[in-house]
Motif scaffolding. Structure first.
Motif, PDB file in Angstrom:
ATOM      1  N   ARG A  19       0.838  -1.195   0.000  1.00  0.00           N
ATOM      2  CA  ARG A  19       0.000   0.000   0.000  1.00  0.00           C
ATOM      3  C   ARG A  19       0.886   1.264   0.000  1.00  0.00           C
ATOM      4  O   ARG A  19       1.958   1.259   0.605  1.00  0.00           O
ATOM      5  N   PRO A  20       0.428   2.326  -0.662  1.00  0.00           N
ATOM      6  CA  PRO A  20       1.278   3.518  -0.830  1.00  0.00           C
ATOM      7  C   PRO A  20       1.547   4.270   0.475  1.00  0.00           C
ATOM      8  O   PRO A  20       0.645   4.456   1.298  1.00  0.00           O
ATOM      9  N   ILE A  21       2.787   4.686   0.634  1.00  0.00           N
ATOM     10  CA  ILE A  21       3.221   5.469   1.803  1.00  0.00           C
ATOM     11  C   ILE A  21       3.863   6.760   1.324  1.00  0.00           C
ATOM     12  O   ILE A  21       4.661   6.752   0.385  1.00  0.00           O
ATOM     13  N   LEU A  22       3.501   7.870   2.001  1.00  0.00           N
ATOM     14  CA  LEU A  22       4.143   9.171   1.740  1.00  0.00           C
ATOM     15  C   LEU A  22       4.783   9.677   3.025  1.00  0.00           C
ATOM     16  O   LEU A  22       4.095   9.891   4.025  1.00  0.00           O
ATOM     17  N   GLY A  23       6.084   9.863   3.012  1.00  0.00           N
ATOM     18  CA  GLY A  23       6.783  10.489   4.134  1.00  0.00           C
ATOM     19  C   GLY A  23       6.955  11.975   3.852  1.00  0.00           C
ATOM     20  O   GLY A  23       7.141  12.379   2.712  1.00  0.00           O
ATOM     21  N   ILE A  24       6.849  12.794   4.902  1.00  0.00           N
ATOM     22  CA  ILE A  24       7.024  14.240   4.753  1.00  0.00           C
ATOM     23  C   ILE A  24       8.019  14.731   5.798  1.00  0.00           C
ATOM     24  O   ILE A  24       7.853  14.451   6.990  1.00  0.00           O
ATOM     25  N   CYS A  25       9.017  15.496   5.369  1.00  0.00           N
ATOM     26  CA  CYS A  25      10.000  16.144   6.246  1.00  0.00           C
ATOM     27  C   CYS A  25      10.680  15.098   7.140  1.00  0.00           C
ATOM     28  O   CYS A  25      11.373  14.229   6.636  1.00  0.00           O
ATOM     29  N   LEU A  26      10.471  15.158   8.462  1.00  0.00           N
ATOM     30  CA  LEU A  26      11.066  14.144   9.334  1.00  0.00           C
ATOM     31  C   LEU A  26      10.618  12.745   8.900  1.00  0.00           C
ATOM     32  O   LEU A  26      11.382  11.776   8.982  1.00  0.00           O
ATOM     33  N   GLY A  27       9.385  12.671   8.411  1.00  0.00           N
ATOM     34  CA  GLY A  27       8.850  11.409   7.911  1.00  0.00           C
ATOM     35  C   GLY A  27       9.584  10.888   6.682  1.00  0.00           C
ATOM     36  O   GLY A  27       9.460   9.721   6.321  1.00  0.00           O
ATOM     37  N   SER A  28      10.333  11.757   6.014  1.00  0.00           N
ATOM     38  CA  SER A  28      11.132  11.307   4.874  1.00  0.00           C
ATOM     39  C   SER A  28      12.525  10.879   5.317  1.00  0.00           C
ATOM     40  O   SER A  28      13.261  10.262   4.553  1.00  0.00           O
ATOM     41  N   GLN A  29      12.886  11.228   6.544  1.00  0.00           N
ATOM     42  CA  GLN A  29      14.223  10.876   7.043  1.00  0.00           C
ATOM     43  C   GLN A  29      14.191   9.535   7.770  1.00  0.00           C
ATOM     44  O   GLN A  29      15.111   8.724   7.629  1.00  0.00           O
ATOM     45  N   ILE A  30      13.145   9.313   8.553  1.00  0.00           N
ATOM     46  CA  ILE A  30      13.117   8.093   9.374  1.00  0.00           C
ATOM     47  C   ILE A  30      12.837   6.833   8.563  1.00  0.00           C
ATOM     48  O   ILE A  30      12.853   5.742   9.105  1.00  0.00           O
ATOM     49  N   VAL A  31      12.613   6.968   7.245  1.00  0.00           N
ATOM     50  CA  VAL A  31      12.457   5.764   6.424  1.00  0.00           C
ATOM     51  C   VAL A  31      13.822   5.181   6.033  1.00  0.00           C
ATOM     52  O   VAL A  31      13.898   4.086   5.494  1.00  0.00           O
ATOM     53  N   LEU A  32      14.908   5.922   6.302  1.00  0.00           N
ATOM     54  CA  LEU A  32      16.234   5.382   6.011  1.00  0.00           C
ATOM     55  C   LEU A  32      16.709   4.505   7.183  1.00  0.00           C
ATOM     56  O   LEU A  32      15.985   4.303   8.154  1.00  0.00           O
ATOM     57  N   ASP A  33      17.949   3.990   7.086  1.00  0.00           N
ATOM     58  CA  ASP A  33      18.433   3.064   8.123  1.00  0.00           C
ATOM     59  C   ASP A  33      18.715   3.770   9.446  1.00  0.00           C
ATOM     60  O   ASP A  33      18.412   3.267  10.517  1.00  0.00           O
TER      61      ASP A  33
END
Lengths: 257, 203
Positions: free
Chosen positions: B74-88
């Motif tokens: 299912r599609p996920i969109l990260g924004i700001c901090l939400g785009s950083q915590i998807v990394l390791d």
């Protein structure tokens, strides 16, 4: 390309803008929500609301305004005026503002800057600062409060640095000497503060012509420029200012619809 | 369609809510892992510190639920901090993160002569033809507020770049995940368009 911001400022008292603003076609608009929407649609990069409501009982009206604005516009906006506690900050941020601005309150209680930054993040906390030229101060400028009526012992440059150390994420720097003159921003003061702090500086006070924004971006090294009466009374428009700055080689956000 | 907005005490979600309301989509603010089960799409917003954000996500069971959500396609969109915590991992608070995209999060250089945080409007340069960018003019600007940037190990995870003293990944993604360092919900018409593109996206 990173762009210089044009920030439109609206003074609000008891839920209405203080003077009816003539927006294109000379229609008087007193509703801050309607005005916010119009500035949003015509390319303002950010909005600032100063709540100059005198009575505490009517403060809640501002939160209703903030909620309505947040539902209408999809650019950042900040709210200042009368914010004295972390709870005041929380209420404004939860209502939908991107940032809160503290001014006189931070002079009286500098701790609020750090408390707010720790709780909400420093990007939310703006220090509003009014400065007056004063040769007896080390930087040549003194911090004044209560809309410029009350002098403090603080040196403007020193206070700016201290506020950033305490956690301010941005400074709105208003020159009381230039405010209301429409003769241009105080570029010397702006440059001094902008070069001394690591956070963005928004120049305020004195804007009357588009070239004043060019001067404060180029000479004053401002990251953003605040405009009020020059756009409120139909003398100039945000798109016109942006076209001028673009022509002068200053990067601005031209595509907004 | 229901969009879950993940609330993990990282800043307020009001602007994301109002933007989704404007796009006339049903959304729910979720605080617990099990609440993600019924959702069709997920938005992971947030500002603030990566370390405390990850601690909250783990305590609430949201971290595992987000991993599971990703695995179901299912599609996920990260924004700001939400785009950083998807990394390791993140340099900020030395945080171990979700690891959906291989790589780390690093601080923007302080010596590049630019103000930190990167606060304001900037243009982005898409590197791939992703549905997220459909109909967005190349001179469109987006609103950024951040001091750290994602640095994926694989170049193919970078969907768009931005320049602020250095070039950095403004949009990262993999399979059914996209994540923007800027705030589409605060980026005017172009940002709303990007959010709408996410809502239409069928990865």
């Amino acid at each position: 390309m990173f762009q210089k911001r044009i920030v439109v400022c609206l003074d609000v008292r008891d839920g209405k803008v203080t003077k009816g603003i003539k927006f294109r076609g000379n229609v008087d608009i007193g509703d801050p929500v309607e005005l916010a929407r119009r500035y949003y649609e015509t390319g303002a990069d950010e909005l600032v609301f100063y709540d100059i409501t005198a009575s505490a009982e009517k403060r809640g009206i501002m939160l209703d305004v903030v909620r309505s604005v947040a539902a209408e516009i999809f650019i950042p906006f900040s709210v200042g005026g009368g914010i004295a506690t972390v709870e005041d900050m929380r209420a404004v941020l939860l209502a939908g503002a991107e940032k809160v601005s503290v001014n006189s309150q931070a002079v009286g209680n500098p701790g609020i800057i750090g408390e707010g930054a720790a709780r909400f993040g420093r990007q939310c906390i703006v220090l509003g600062m009014d400065a007056l030229a004063d040769g007896t101060m080390p930087s040549g400028y003194r911090v004044v409060i209560n809309g410029g009526r009350t002098p403090t012992d603080l040196d403007a440059l020193q206070w700016a640095k201290e506020a950033v150390d305490r956690g301010a994420g941005e400074i709105v720097l208003n020159s009381i000497d230039a405010d209301g003159t429409r003769d241009g921003y105080e570029c010397r003061l702006t440059r001094m503060v902008s070069e001394a702090v690591s956070v963005p500086v928004v120049a305020s006070g004195g804007a009357g012509e588009p070239r004043h924004l060019r001067e404060v971006f180029q000479t004053g090294r401002a990251d953003a420029a605040l405009v009020a009466s020059m756009v409120h009374y139909g003398t100039h428009t945000v798109p016109e200012i942006k076209e001028y700055l673009h022509g002068e080689g200053i990067p601005v956000r031209l595509r907004y619809n | 369609m229901t969009v879950a907005i993940v609330d993990y005490d990282a800043g307020n979600l009001r602007s994301v809510e109002t933007a989704l309301a404007r796009l006339q989509v049903d959304y729910r603010v979720v605080r617990r892992g099990e609440e993600l089960r019924e959702a069709d799409r997920l938005v992971l917003p947030g500002v603030g510190d990566a370390g405390s954000a990850m601690a909250t996500l783990r305590e609430s069971g949201l971290a595992d639920a987000i991993m599971h959500f990703f695995a179901t396609g299912r599609p996920i969109l990260g924004i700001c901090l939400g785009s950083q915590i998807v990394l390791d991992r993140s340099e900020e608070s030395d945080a171990r993160c979700l690891g959906l995209i291989p790589g780390s999060v690093v601080a923007l250089p302080r010596d590049a002569g630019y103000k930190i945080p990167h606060m304001g409007w900037n243009t982005i340069e898409p590197l791939v033809d992703h549905p997220l960018f459909r109909g967005i003019e190349e001179d469109s600007s987006f609103y950024f507020v951040h001091s750290y940037v994602p640095k994926p190990e694989q170049g193919e995870s970078i969907l768009a770049e931005c320049e602020y003293g250095v070039r950095f990944a403004a949009v990262v993604g993999r399979e059914n995940l996209v994540a923007a360092q800027f705030h589409p919900e605060k980026s005017g018409v172009a940002g709303l368009r990007m959010l709408d593109n996410f809502l239409q996206w069928m990865p």
